[in-house]
Design a protein around this motif. Structure first.
Motif, PDB file in Angstrom:
ATOM      1  N   ASN A  90       0.849  -1.203   0.000  1.00 24.56           N
ATOM      2  CA  ASN A  90       0.000   0.000   0.000  1.00 24.56           C
ATOM      3  C   ASN A  90       0.884   1.252   0.000  1.00 24.56           C
ATOM      4  O   ASN A  90       0.599   2.243   0.661  1.00 24.56           O
ATOM      5  N   GLY A  91       1.969   1.145  -0.740  1.00 28.10           N
ATOM      6  CA  GLY A  91       2.822   2.308  -0.967  1.00 28.10           C
ATOM      7  C   GLY A  91       3.619   2.738   0.250  1.00 28.10           C
ATOM      8  O   GLY A  91       3.542   2.139   1.342  1.00 28.10           O
ATOM      9  N   ALA A  92       4.390   3.806   0.021  1.00 26.21           N
ATOM     10  CA  ALA A  92       5.116   4.399   1.135  1.00 26.21           C
ATOM     11  C   ALA A  92       4.118   4.957   2.146  1.00 26.21           C
ATOM     12  O   ALA A  92       4.444   5.135   3.324  1.00 26.21           O
ATOM     13  N   SER A  93       2.898   5.218   1.700  1.00 26.38           N
ATOM     14  CA  SER A  93       1.840   5.647   2.637  1.00 26.38           C
ATOM     15  C   SER A  93       1.701   4.610   3.747  1.00 26.38           C
ATOM     16  O   SER A  93       1.599   4.958   4.931  1.00 26.38           O
ATOM     17  N   GLN A  94       1.712   3.334   3.371  1.00 32.11           N
ATOM     18  CA  GLN A  94       1.628   2.274   4.399  1.00 32.11           C
ATOM     19  C   GLN A  94       2.857   2.319   5.298  1.00 32.11           C
ATOM     20  O   GLN A  94       2.756   2.088   6.510  1.00 32.11           O
ATOM     21  N   ALA A 116       5.460  17.150   6.229  1.00 29.25           N
ATOM     22  CA  ALA A 116       5.430  15.700   6.009  1.00 29.25           C
ATOM     23  C   ALA A 116       4.301  15.373   5.038  1.00 29.25           C
ATOM     24  O   ALA A 116       3.348  16.143   4.891  1.00 29.25           O
ATOM     25  N   HIS A 117       4.397  14.218   4.402  1.00 31.26           N
ATOM     26  CA  HIS A 117       3.359  13.769   3.479  1.00 31.26           C
ATOM     27  C   HIS A 117       2.049  13.531   4.235  1.00 31.26           C
ATOM     28  O   HIS A 117       2.069  13.213   5.430  1.00 31.26           O
ATOM     29  N   SER A 118       0.929  13.633   3.528  1.00 35.96           N
ATOM     30  CA  SER A 118      -0.371  13.483   4.197  1.00 35.96           C
ATOM     31  C   SER A 118      -0.497  12.116   4.877  1.00 35.96           C
ATOM     32  O   SER A 118      -1.187  11.999   5.899  1.00 35.96           O
ATOM     33  N   THR A 172      13.196  15.917  -0.905  1.00 38.39           N
ATOM     34  CA  THR A 172      11.894  16.541  -1.137  1.00 38.39           C
ATOM     35  C   THR A 172      11.454  16.251  -2.568  1.00 38.39           C
ATOM     36  O   THR A 172      12.232  15.753  -3.378  1.00 38.39           O
ATOM     37  N   TYR A 173      10.226  16.614  -2.853  1.00 37.40           N
ATOM     38  CA  TYR A 173       9.702  16.526  -4.214  1.00 37.40           C
ATOM     39  C   TYR A 173      10.644  17.212  -5.203  1.00 37.40           C
ATOM     40  O   TYR A 173      10.775  16.829  -6.352  1.00 37.40           O
ATOM     41  N   PHE A 174      11.288  18.292  -4.742  1.00 35.07           N
ATOM     42  CA  PHE A 174      12.081  19.122  -5.649  1.00 35.07           C
ATOM     43  C   PHE A 174      13.535  18.649  -5.746  1.00 35.07           C
ATOM     44  O   PHE A 174      14.326  19.231  -6.470  1.00 35.07           O
ATOM     45  N   VAL A 196      13.189   8.426   8.607  1.00 31.98           N
ATOM     46  CA  VAL A 196      13.308   9.249   7.400  1.00 31.98           C
ATOM     47  C   VAL A 196      12.307   8.759   6.351  1.00 31.98           C
ATOM     48  O   VAL A 196      12.323   7.589   5.970  1.00 31.98           O
ATOM     49  N   ASP A 197      11.437   9.666   5.946  1.00 34.10           N
ATOM     50  CA  ASP A 197      10.560   9.373   4.822  1.00 34.10           C
ATOM     51  C   ASP A 197      11.373   9.639   3.554  1.00 34.10           C
ATOM     52  O   ASP A 197      11.483  10.767   3.088  1.00 34.10           O
ATOM     53  N   GLU A 198      11.952   8.565   3.034  1.00 29.78           N
ATOM     54  CA  GLU A 198      12.799   8.653   1.846  1.00 29.78           C
ATOM     55  C   GLU A 198      12.021   8.130   0.636  1.00 29.78           C
ATOM     56  O   GLU A 198      12.562   7.424  -0.228  1.00 29.78           O
ATOM     57  N   ALA A 199      10.725   8.471   0.630  1.00 31.86           N
ATOM     58  CA  ALA A 199       9.870   7.993  -0.465  1.00 31.86           C
ATOM     59  C   ALA A 199      10.516   8.275  -1.811  1.00 31.86           C
ATOM     60  O   ALA A 199      10.454   7.456  -2.723  1.00 31.86           O
ATOM     61  N   TRP A 200      11.159   9.437  -1.939  1.00 34.26           N
ATOM     62  CA  TRP A 200      11.709   9.851  -3.235  1.00 34.26           C
ATOM     63  C   TRP A 200      13.162   9.418  -3.440  1.00 34.26           C
ATOM     64  O   TRP A 200      13.790   9.871  -4.404  1.00 34.26           O
ATOM     65  N   GLY A 201      13.699   8.576  -2.564  1.00 34.57           N
ATOM     66  CA  GLY A 201      15.138   8.328  -2.655  1.00 34.57           C
ATOM     67  C   GLY A 201      15.552   6.879  -2.705  1.00 34.57           C
ATOM     68  O   GLY A 201      16.707   6.566  -2.376  1.00 34.57           O
ATOM     69  N   SER A 224      10.421   3.931   2.023  1.00 32.96           N
ATOM     70  CA  SER A 224      10.988   4.010   0.686  1.00 32.96           C
ATOM     71  C   SER A 224       9.925   3.673  -0.356  1.00 32.96           C
ATOM     72  O   SER A 224       9.364   2.580  -0.336  1.00 32.96           O
ATOM     73  N   SER A 225       9.653   4.610  -1.246  1.00 29.96           N
ATOM     74  CA  SER A 225       8.608   4.380  -2.247  1.00 29.96           C
ATOM     75  C   SER A 225       9.269   3.812  -3.498  1.00 29.96           C
ATOM     76  O   SER A 225       9.493   4.508  -4.482  1.00 29.96           O
ATOM     77  N   THR A 226       9.536   2.512  -3.441  1.00 32.47           N
ATOM     78  CA  THR A 226      10.341   1.853  -4.470  1.00 32.47           C
ATOM     79  C   THR A 226       9.783   2.083  -5.876  1.00 32.47           C
ATOM     80  O   THR A 226      10.532   2.158  -6.848  1.00 32.47           O
ATOM     81  N   HIS A 227       8.450   2.224  -5.953  1.00 30.35           N
ATOM     82  CA  HIS A 227       7.855   2.371  -7.295  1.00 30.35           C
ATOM     83  C   HIS A 227       8.199   3.719  -7.929  1.00 30.35           C
ATOM     84  O   HIS A 227       8.202   3.841  -9.145  1.00 30.35           O
ATOM     85  N   LYS A 228       8.499   4.724  -7.102  1.00 34.45           N
ATOM     86  CA  LYS A 228       8.621   6.073  -7.667  1.00 34.45           C
ATOM     87  C   LYS A 228       9.764   6.185  -8.676  1.00 34.45           C
ATOM     88  O   LYS A 228       9.543   6.593  -9.796  1.00 34.45           O
ATOM     89  N   ILE A 229      10.977   5.867  -8.284  1.00 33.56           N
ATOM     90  CA  ILE A 229      12.100   6.080  -9.197  1.00 33.56           C
ATOM     91  C   ILE A 229      12.787   4.763  -9.566  1.00 33.56           C
ATOM     92  O   ILE A 229      13.244   4.580 -10.683  1.00 33.56           O
TER      93      ILE A 229
HETATM   94  C1  PLP Z   1       7.380  12.283   0.964  1.00 32.18           C
HETATM   95  C2  PLP Z   1       6.355  11.256   0.588  1.00 32.18           C
HETATM   96  N1  PLP Z   1       6.093  10.265   1.451  1.00 32.18           N
HETATM   97  C3  PLP Z   1       5.193   9.306   1.171  1.00 32.18           C
HETATM   98  C4  PLP Z   1       4.502   9.315  -0.016  1.00 32.18           C
HETATM   99  C5  PLP Z   1       3.496   8.249  -0.292  1.00 32.18           C
HETATM  100  O1  PLP Z   1       3.980   7.366  -1.245  1.00 32.18           O
HETATM  101  P1  PLP Z   1       3.080   6.279  -1.955  1.00 32.18           P
HETATM  102  O2  PLP Z   1       2.391   6.994  -3.071  1.00 32.18           O
HETATM  103  O3  PLP Z   1       4.038   5.245  -2.414  1.00 32.18           O
HETATM  104  O4  PLP Z   1       2.103   5.747  -0.975  1.00 32.18           O
HETATM  105  C6  PLP Z   1       4.742  10.334  -0.961  1.00 32.18           C
HETATM  106  C7  PLP Z   1       4.012  10.350  -2.227  1.00 32.18           C
HETATM  107  O5  PLP Z   1       4.170  11.170  -3.076  1.00 32.18           O
HETATM  108  C8  PLP Z   1       5.695  11.335  -0.640  1.00 32.18           C
HETATM  109  O6  PLP Z   1       5.956  12.337  -1.489  1.00 32.18           O
END
Ligand code: PLP
Length: 497
Positions: A90-94, A116-118, A172-174, A196-201, A224-229
């Motif tokens: 369920n993503g890095a959200s999980q 922080a992310h929502s 960050t996103y940027f 560390v929320d390293e979703a983007w790294g 870690s949001s492996t799917h992102k990059i």
């Molecule tokens: C910093 C950060 N953390 C977590 C998430 C959530 O990632 P996911 O979409 O894999 O659930 C995002 C999504 O953009 C994000 O930017």
């Protein structure tokens, strides 16, 4: 690279199951594809459907120890240098939800980077943790939020002696990357883990010219949001426990939290895509990243050569809140043209179907994967930008425009969980100042939440949000996107709506 990294045991186990043509007396009801809608079969192929098998399949994720599923997670831990890795469906959200629940075993308070992310705010709702927010550095020129400094974290931890963890975002996103070593040292000095929320790294671990990744820099729990990059299937991600986390975050607590936040029917396809993406990154990541970084450097040059445009790059490193820059993000500074990012993004779509990851007033963000080949999309972006700038014209001096910082956030009158579960009503924004918010309001730019559930709304903040909307900005989290009304807590009454 360890020799085992050449293997993808979980992917192989699924393929072997499908190859055997087993009697599928289990879910899912499409039975390896035979029962699926022909349109779906045509779209995603028989092979994908044949691999879509349930959890608890003998020889795949139950059976002799280690099962292929356990073996795959161990290889992932090894590839990223973690003590243990969990596959998330369920993503890095999980990952954020699980991190919050794991932390709540230790106490009730946490120090959290404000932007922080929502899903991290959702983790506060789920866990009941009371946050002490700490602001990242905001770039006064670009109007975007960067990372948290060690000094800011130190102040927040000093103000929160009961904190059970420090939770930050990097990159960050940027593309700004925090000084994670410094943040880890500050957190550890106070005896708390650094999350560390390293979703983007997720890719940072696979090339020495990229900024150091969070686990290597001493983080204890990394989302870690492996799917992102790195490019596993959308919705798949990982949670990594650091080798030094022992005594600060219990492995069992994380394990239970992952279980609580996931379906009892995790998708085998998502899991297999994580196993395969880990192998791809570990075996070929270095070469692929080398190629992508070179091609992106070239693309940046071409964009900078367009009158009115600039790009974010390594020059950002050293500004407050930016320790290093992740070159896999292509962020275009549009302050020098006569249109905002909000206006340029639809124009790029119109010109050549260019679909960006993110855009704000001053910056457009294009995301590139670890394994871009030849970067045809980058050439399309450059051409479309050239045409867009020709159409809208340049704004000499636009790059000097400064950015008005948002007013301070309101007092936290109750925890996000109490506000979320408490009795609520919707009131006109003109009557909302002084009330406790039951929802988030986060204006873009710069993307730092102005209001989070549990905070008292102030007149200054409400008019700032309205002004941002009038100027073409957007607000996330609000149930009324135009902010004519806002959802607030009914004070003095318990229970839910
Ligand atoms: C910093 C950060 N953390 C977590 C998430 C959530 O990632 P996911 O979409 O894999 O659930 C995002 C999504 O953009 C994000 O930017």
């Amino acid at each position: 690279m360890e020799p085992g990294q050449q293997q993808a045991p979980y992917l192989d186990a699924l393929c072997e199951y499908a190859r055997r043509n087993p009697a599928r007396l289990h879910v899912p009801g499409h039975k390896g594809g035979q029962g699926a809608d022909p349109g779906l079969r045509h779209a995603i192929g028989e092979r994908a459907l044949s691999l879509d098998i349930p959890a608890l399949t003998y020889g795949v994720d139950v059976g002799l120890d280690p099962t292929p599923f356990e073996h795959a997670q161990r290889l992932a831990a090894e590839a990223w240098g973690a003590k243990r890795a969990w596959f998330l469906i369920n993503g890095a959200s999980q990952g954020n939800l699980a991190a919050g629940l794991a932390l709540a075993h230790g106490g009730e308070e946490v120090v959290l980077q404000r932007n922080a992310h929502s899903s991290t705010i959702d983790a506060l709702v789920l866990s009941g943790l009371r946050p002490t927010f700490t602001a990242p550095e905001v770039d006064p020129e670009l109007g975007i939020a960067h990372c948290l400094t060690g000094e800011a974290l130190e102040r927040a931890l000093a103000a929160t002696p009961g904190a059970v963890g420090a939770w930050v975002v990097s990159p960050t996103y940027f593309g700004a990357v925090a000084d994670v070593r410094a943040l880890a040292a500050v957190a550890h000095e106070r005896g708390v883990p650094l999350i560390v929320d390293e979703a983007w790294g997720a890719h940072l671990a696979f090339h020495e010219q990229l900024p150091e990744h969070a686990l290597a820099a001493g983080a204890d729990l990394v989302i870690s949001s492996t799917h992102k990059i790195v490019g596993s299937l959308t919705q798949s991600a990982m949670l990594h426990l650091g080798h030094g986390a022992g005594g600060m975050i219990g492995e069992d607590a994380v394990d239970r939290a992952v279980t609580l936040t996931e379906s009892t029917s995790p998708s085998a396809l998502l899991g297999a895509s994580l196993d395969a993406a880990r192998r791809h990154a570990a075996v070929h990541g270095r070469g692929l990243l080398e190629h992508t970084m070179a091609a992106l450097a070239d693309t940046r040059e071409q964009i900078r050569a367009i009158d009115g445009l600039d790009v974010l790059d390594g020059r950002l490193a050293g500004r407050p809140g930016v320790f290093a820059y992740d070159p896999l993000r292509l962020a275009v500074d549009v302050r020098g043209v006569r249109a905002s990012g909000y206006e340029l993004a639809p124009l790029l779509r119109e010109i050549d179907d260019i679909n960006l990851e993110l855009y704000g007033q001053n910056v457009l963000v294009a995301v590139f994967g670890m394994a871009e080949r030849g970067l045809p999309e980058a050439s399309r972006l450059v051409s479309a930008l050239r045409e867009a700038v020709q159409r809208v014209g340049i704004e000499p001096g636009g790059a000097q425009a400064s950015f008005a910082a948002p007013p301070p956030w309101g007092e936290l009158a109750m925890t996000p969980r109490e506000a979320y579960l408490g009795a609520q009503e919707v009131v006109a924004v003109a009557r909302a100042a002084g009330r406790i918010a039951a929802e988030s309001l986060a204006t873009y730019p710069p993307g730092i939440p102005n209001v989070l559930p549990g905070e008292r709304l102030t007149a200054d903040t409400l008019s700032y949000v309205q002004r941002t909307l009038e100027q073409g900005g957007s607000v996330r989290g609000a149930s009324d996107r135009r902010l004519r009304t806002v959802r607030v807590v009914v004070e003095g009454r318990g229970g839910s709506r």
